[in-house]
Design a protein around this motif. Sequence first.
Motif, PDB file in Angstrom:
ATOM      1  N   SER A 664     -24.757 133.724 -24.433  1.00 53.53           N
ATOM      2  CA  SER A 664     -23.965 132.724 -23.643  1.00 53.53           C
ATOM      3  C   SER A 664     -25.019 131.675 -24.153  1.00 53.53           C
ATOM      4  O   SER A 664     -26.273 131.309 -23.350  1.00 53.53           O
ATOM      5  N   PRO A 665     -25.969 131.299 -25.386  1.00 50.88           N
ATOM      6  CA  PRO A 665     -26.440 130.614 -25.900  1.00 50.88           C
ATOM      7  C   PRO A 665     -25.868 129.614 -25.536  1.00 50.88           C
ATOM      8  O   PRO A 665     -25.169 128.883 -25.634  1.00 50.88           O
ATOM      9  N   THR A 666     -27.441 128.307 -25.740  1.00 53.79           N
ATOM     10  CA  THR A 666     -26.975 126.740 -25.851  1.00 53.79           C
ATOM     11  C   THR A 666     -26.840 125.996 -26.794  1.00 53.79           C
ATOM     12  O   THR A 666     -27.786 125.963 -27.904  1.00 53.79           O
ATOM     13  N   ALA A 667     -26.198 125.228 -27.457  1.00 53.23           N
ATOM     14  CA  ALA A 667     -25.916 124.360 -28.765  1.00 53.23           C
ATOM     15  C   ALA A 667     -26.312 123.255 -28.129  1.00 53.23           C
ATOM     16  O   ALA A 667     -25.504 122.014 -27.174  1.00 53.23           O
ATOM     17  N   THR A 668     -27.243 122.272 -29.391  1.00 54.18           N
ATOM     18  CA  THR A 668     -27.170 121.488 -29.526  1.00 54.18           C
ATOM     19  C   THR A 668     -27.587 120.770 -31.186  1.00 54.18           C
ATOM     20  O   THR A 668     -27.792 121.376 -32.185  1.00 54.18           O
ATOM     21  N   ALA A 669     -26.444 119.321 -31.131  1.00 49.22           N
ATOM     22  CA  ALA A 669     -25.729 119.644 -32.318  1.00 49.22           C
ATOM     23  C   ALA A 669     -25.656 117.692 -32.538  1.00 49.22           C
ATOM     24  O   ALA A 669     -25.236 117.223 -30.916  1.00 49.22           O
ATOM     25  N   ALA A 670     -25.418 116.853 -33.558  1.00 50.69           N
ATOM     26  CA  ALA A 670     -25.568 115.655 -33.451  1.00 50.69           C
ATOM     27  C   ALA A 670     -24.436 115.256 -33.840  1.00 50.69           C
ATOM     28  O   ALA A 670     -23.485 114.346 -33.748  1.00 50.69           O
ATOM     29  N   SER A 671     -23.645 116.091 -34.597  1.00 49.08           N
ATOM     30  CA  SER A 671     -21.939 116.262 -34.602  1.00 49.08           C
ATOM     31  C   SER A 671     -21.212 116.988 -34.762  1.00 49.08           C
ATOM     32  O   SER A 671     -21.839 118.280 -34.436  1.00 49.08           O
ATOM     33  N   THR A 672     -20.205 117.378 -34.838  1.00 48.67           N
ATOM     34  CA  THR A 672     -19.820 118.490 -34.152  1.00 48.67           C
ATOM     35  C   THR A 672     -19.568 119.707 -35.283  1.00 48.67           C
ATOM     36  O   THR A 672     -20.060 119.367 -36.028  1.00 48.67           O
ATOM     37  N   ALA A 673     -19.793 121.190 -34.417  1.00 52.45           N
ATOM     38  CA  ALA A 673     -20.084 121.875 -35.563  1.00 52.45           C
ATOM     39  C   ALA A 673     -18.710 123.579 -34.758  1.00 52.45           C
ATOM     40  O   ALA A 673     -17.867 122.777 -33.923  1.00 52.45           O
ATOM     41  N   SER A 674     -19.110 124.215 -35.116  1.00 47.24           N
ATOM     42  CA  SER A 674     -18.456 125.668 -35.822  1.00 47.24           C
ATOM     43  C   SER A 674     -19.241 126.415 -35.717  1.00 47.24           C
ATOM     44  O   SER A 674     -20.091 126.504 -35.935  1.00 47.24           O
ATOM     45  N   TYR A 675     -19.415 127.352 -34.515  1.00 51.46           N
ATOM     46  CA  TYR A 675     -20.251 128.558 -34.545  1.00 51.46           C
ATOM     47  C   TYR A 675     -19.244 129.637 -34.044  1.00 51.46           C
ATOM     48  O   TYR A 675     -18.409 129.554 -33.317  1.00 51.46           O
ATOM     49  N   VAL A 697     -18.760 116.862 -30.844  1.00 46.97           N
ATOM     50  CA  VAL A 697     -19.857 116.067 -30.294  1.00 46.97           C
ATOM     51  C   VAL A 697     -18.924 114.680 -30.331  1.00 46.97           C
ATOM     52  O   VAL A 697     -18.877 114.033 -31.106  1.00 46.97           O
ATOM     53  N   LEU A 698     -19.217 113.998 -28.983  1.00 48.85           N
ATOM     54  CA  LEU A 698     -17.989 112.887 -28.772  1.00 48.85           C
ATOM     55  C   LEU A 698     -19.535 112.043 -29.880  1.00 48.85           C
ATOM     56  O   LEU A 698     -20.868 112.240 -29.325  1.00 48.85           O
ATOM     57  N   PRO A 699     -18.741 110.545 -30.210  1.00 50.14           N
ATOM     58  CA  PRO A 699     -19.616 109.481 -30.551  1.00 50.14           C
ATOM     59  C   PRO A 699     -20.263 108.510 -29.896  1.00 50.14           C
ATOM     60  O   PRO A 699     -19.957 108.768 -28.357  1.00 50.14           O
ATOM     61  N   LYS A 700     -21.316 108.573 -30.283  1.00 51.26           N
ATOM     62  CA  LYS A 700     -22.134 108.280 -28.996  1.00 51.26           C
ATOM     63  C   LYS A 700     -21.862 106.209 -28.413  1.00 51.26           C
ATOM     64  O   LYS A 700     -21.114 105.598 -29.627  1.00 51.26           O
ATOM     65  N   ILE A 701     -21.948 105.980 -27.015  1.00 47.93           N
ATOM     66  CA  ILE A 701     -20.571 105.179 -26.719  1.00 47.93           C
ATOM     67  C   ILE A 701     -21.707 103.834 -27.212  1.00 47.93           C
ATOM     68  O   ILE A 701     -22.973 103.743 -27.093  1.00 47.93           O
ATOM     69  N   GLN A 702     -21.097 103.108 -27.301  1.00 49.61           N
ATOM     70  CA  GLN A 702     -22.083 101.648 -27.747  1.00 49.61           C
ATOM     71  C   GLN A 702     -21.883 100.304 -26.771  1.00 49.61           C
ATOM     72  O   GLN A 702     -20.515  99.211 -26.660  1.00 49.61           O
ATOM     73  N   ALA A 703     -22.684  99.855 -25.481  1.00 47.31           N
ATOM     74  CA  ALA A 703     -22.206  99.938 -24.746  1.00 47.31           C
ATOM     75  C   ALA A 703     -22.708  98.348 -25.168  1.00 47.31           C
ATOM     76  O   ALA A 703     -23.637  98.112 -25.624  1.00 47.31           O
ATOM     77  N   PHE A 704     -21.994  97.586 -24.691  1.00 48.89           N
ATOM     78  CA  PHE A 704     -22.642  95.636 -24.743  1.00 48.89           C
ATOM     79  C   PHE A 704     -21.512  95.185 -23.352  1.00 48.89           C
ATOM     80  O   PHE A 704     -20.563  94.790 -23.248  1.00 48.89           O
ATOM     81  N   ALA A 705     -22.668  94.065 -23.024  1.00 49.17           N
ATOM     82  CA  ALA A 705     -22.316  93.114 -21.713  1.00 49.17           C
ATOM     83  C   ALA A 705     -21.932  92.387 -21.776  1.00 49.17           C
ATOM     84  O   ALA A 705     -21.917  90.798 -21.437  1.00 49.17           O
ATOM     85  N   GLY A 706     -22.146  92.200 -23.673  1.00 50.06           N
ATOM     86  CA  GLY A 706     -22.449  90.120 -24.103  1.00 50.06           C
ATOM     87  C   GLY A 706     -23.690  89.244 -24.363  1.00 50.06           C
ATOM     88  O   GLY A 706     -24.482  90.089 -23.986  1.00 50.06           O
ATOM     89  N   ALA A 761     -19.287 104.250 -19.090  1.00 51.08           N
ATOM     90  CA  ALA A 761     -18.633 105.559 -19.215  1.00 51.08           C
ATOM     91  C   ALA A 761     -17.040 105.818 -20.179  1.00 51.08           C
ATOM     92  O   ALA A 761     -16.616 104.881 -20.170  1.00 51.08           O
ATOM     93  N   ASN A 762     -17.053 106.640 -20.716  1.00 52.85           N
ATOM     94  CA  ASN A 762     -15.299 107.112 -21.452  1.00 52.85           C
ATOM     95  C   ASN A 762     -14.905 107.620 -20.284  1.00 52.85           C
ATOM     96  O   ASN A 762     -15.843 108.474 -19.133  1.00 52.85           O
ATOM     97  N   ASP A 763     -13.823 108.534 -21.002  1.00 50.41           N
ATOM     98  CA  ASP A 763     -12.937 109.390 -20.148  1.00 50.41           C
ATOM     99  C   ASP A 763     -13.055 110.846 -20.220  1.00 50.41           C
ATOM    100  O   ASP A 763     -13.446 111.674 -19.228  1.00 50.41           O
ATOM    101  N   TYR A 764     -14.822 111.105 -20.813  1.00 51.49           N
ATOM    102  CA  TYR A 764     -15.258 111.983 -21.061  1.00 51.49           C
ATOM    103  C   TYR A 764     -17.094 112.759 -20.094  1.00 51.49           C
ATOM    104  O   TYR A 764     -17.315 113.642 -19.275  1.00 51.49           O
ATOM    105  N   GLY A 765     -16.653 111.092 -19.339  1.00 47.51           N
ATOM    106  CA  GLY A 765     -17.386 110.697 -18.313  1.00 47.51           C
ATOM    107  C   GLY A 765     -19.446 110.525 -19.197  1.00 47.51           C
ATOM    108  O   GLY A 765     -20.434 111.020 -18.431  1.00 47.51           O
ATOM    109  N   CYS A 766     -19.165 110.402 -20.749  1.00 45.01           N
ATOM    110  CA  CYS A 766     -19.922 110.222 -21.417  1.00 45.01           C
ATOM    111  C   CYS A 766     -20.644 109.255 -20.880  1.00 45.01           C
ATOM    112  O   CYS A 766     -19.734 108.043 -21.002  1.00 45.01           O
ATOM    113  N   THR A 767     -21.787 108.122 -20.883  1.00 45.61           N
ATOM    114  CA  THR A 767     -22.256 107.415 -20.330  1.00 45.61           C
ATOM    115  C   THR A 767     -23.303 106.329 -20.751  1.00 45.61           C
ATOM    116  O   THR A 767     -24.078 107.048 -21.393  1.00 45.61           O
ATOM    117  N   ASP A 768     -23.146 104.634 -20.241  1.00 48.69           N
ATOM    118  CA  ASP A 768     -24.509 104.244 -21.187  1.00 48.69           C
ATOM    119  C   ASP A 768     -24.213 102.693 -20.393  1.00 48.69           C
ATOM    120  O   ASP A 768     -23.874 102.039 -19.719  1.00 48.69           O
TER     121      ASP A 768
END
Length: 871
Positions: A664-675, A697-706, A761-768
Amino acid sequence: MFRICFTISLLLTAFTSFASHIVGGEMIYEYLNPGSAANTQKYRVTLLLYRDEHCTMCAPMPEDVYIGIFNNDDGSKVGDGSVPYWDVNKSSENSVPVGSLPPCITNAPNLDYHVATYSFVVDLANNKTGYTAAFQTCCRVNPLANVFNIPNAGATGATYTATIPGVDQLSTGTNSSPKFNMGVSIICSNKPFTLDFSAKDVDGDDLVYSFCDAYGGGPSENAANISPAAPPYRAVPYINGFTGDQPLGSKATINSKTGIISGTAPDVGEYVVCVCISEFRAGKLIGTHRKDFIVNVNNCDFAGAQLQPSYINCNDFNYTFQNLNPSPLNKTYLWNFGDNTTSTDPTPSHTYANAGVYEVKLVINKAQDCSDSTTSNIKVYPGFSPGFTTSGICINKTTQFKDTTKSVYGTVNYWSWVLGDPTSTTNTSALQNPTHSYSASGTKNIQFIVGDSKGCLDTINRDVIIVDKPTINVGFKDTLICIGDQVQLQANGTGTFTWTPQTAITGGNTATPTVHPTVTTSYIVQLNDDGCINNDTVKVNVVSTVALKAMADTTICAGDPVLLGAVTNGFKYVWTPNETLDNSTSLNPVAKPSTTTTYQIRSFIGGCSSTDNVTIRTVPYPVANAGLDTVTCYGNTAQLHGSIIGSSFSWGSAAGLTNANTLSPTATAASTASYVLFAMDTLGCPKPGIDSVLVTVLPKIQAFAGRDTTVVAGQSLQFSATGGTSYLWNPATSLSNPAIPNPVGVYDGSFDNITYRVYIANDYGCTDSASVRVKIFKTEPQVFVPTAFTPNGDGKNDVFRPIAAGISRIDYFKVYNRWGQLVFSTTINELGWDGKINGADQPSGVYVWLVKGVDFAGKQFSAKGTVTLIR
């Protein structure tokens, strides 16, 4: 033999030497009466020289020439008093007749030749082999198309001779030489032509005409003062594939009976042609004579019909005809094929219904100018199939050649063999089925020319290999049988076969006997090709049992293939069970058992067989389960959950994994990866079980308020946030709905600015989150513009910019100098002018600005003013 050498020159050639003015010549002699002294004869010797009158840079005809006479018995000169030659003056000079022009000729040449006559009388004593009269000149026209020409060198000069016979040639009577008819013809390159080289003989002797080598000449530049050399005379050096026998190429021939040269002319050029006349009396050769002349082959053209003298087709009933004169002046064609059929095709292909001889007629330009016609015969006798066979291929033995030619309509009646043995006196034969004995081995090139009574003729060239012993081949060198079995031996070659020993054998005098020995036996086969002997051997090994050893038992992973095998001397094999085998009759089949299986192999030699077994144990693969694929937000980690059935495991790549030594290792990746998870065990399967898990790995949210903005109190302000699927604004002050991306803000002026932060937030719960600042003015919608600015780079008041309050859109903000030139323009709020145009500072002074826009209520807004630039 009376010989005439004639040089044919192409019109476009210029003379290269002042002395090369003589373009042809002929030496003749005439018997007059007995000489003044006893045993002498009086002759008039005449030299005819020809000159091309178009040669403006050439010397005129010589006024006198030197002619030598040589005794053929000893080579001595017969002189004129104190000098060993005759100095003969020119007695006449006349034009040479030119033949008529072909009809409708284009680019016709203008031929103009002169002939000069030089004669003298001489008494010659009787001798055995006669006399040779000769005149030599140094040079020929340059360049020549068929002779290598070196100016000023004797090799390419000319020698004109006459041979006066002696008593060996002319035992009784007297003789005068023949004399060629005088005249030249128009010749066009690559066109049919005719040249008249016929001669008259006052004695009525038989004349036979042929081409022959022209003679070279003397070394001097001045043709009039050369003292001629004694014979023999060397031939000129022919070039470009031409020879003395073919001076105009292979398409031009001379009629041996008439002296008429005809055929197709070569390319434009100047050609040396030598014609020889053989003079016979009562069947005996009594003399030879020669002539040399320059005739122009020109770059001209004329219409005409020309066919081959005859045609023959011995292959089929079809023949394709063509006019041998390809002139573009030939406009129309009318062919009559001699079987009541015609064609107007320039190159018709005609099929005859029956065999036979047909007269073919060609008419060109019928009923038009330049019309011409000609006829020829074609023999149509298909079914002529040449061939031959050979037998006997050994040295010093008889090789038999047998004609196998077939002729449907005729009788095979002509054979000419060249047997590829040039040193042998029997290398050639005219028999139908000759024999020959070769003294050396090697490849012999056989040429066989065969013909029939209908005129069909063909040539076969074939290689025959002669050897010191015949070639014998056996199907196999050794074999193996079981006692009591039989086997058929195999040999091939040409001749008779004898096998030894003659025990346990059937057909011992054939190429394929059957043997059944009870013990191992070597059979010797002898091949006899008409006394030429060769031997070979076949060993038959006899056994009573079959040797067999299957491979050792082995363990494999369940479902994997394995190559079975055995060591045996058998020839046939059968494996059982065969359900999981790719080929049960192969010595090395591929097995793919799903469970532990014992395979049996049976190996055969004829009627003998043996068996052996091999067990293949199957062990399941270890099981690896890397867990379910998962999704994580950008910058977050993912927890993996692997499991195995086995004794050990490893993750394929530990990069990006924390605690990679656990399931049960923990994966940290900047982009999608296969283990990848590998599972191993110690139960006997040497291969790992493999599974993988995909961490997306979902893309980073590009939050913009105007953008930060301004608004007038009481005016509506429309926000528009982007970057996700859910939004929450904080604080909710003055907003219509803080939980949507585009709330509307309305302000009462109780505060002059406010900053909002929107959480996305997006549909996966990622926030910015992102923020926007709003300034509130208690005025009407306005664009604030300063009245002066100082662009000196001190960071204070360096830029002249508009500041919009209550304005939703700036359509334009423009700045002009005093001459009306636009120096700056923008549609962006608070984007200003730095006092430069294209990087160049503008001078201090007053500038005019204009602004136009729309407020948040949708109303048009415009203003103008001036600003002072201070430096």
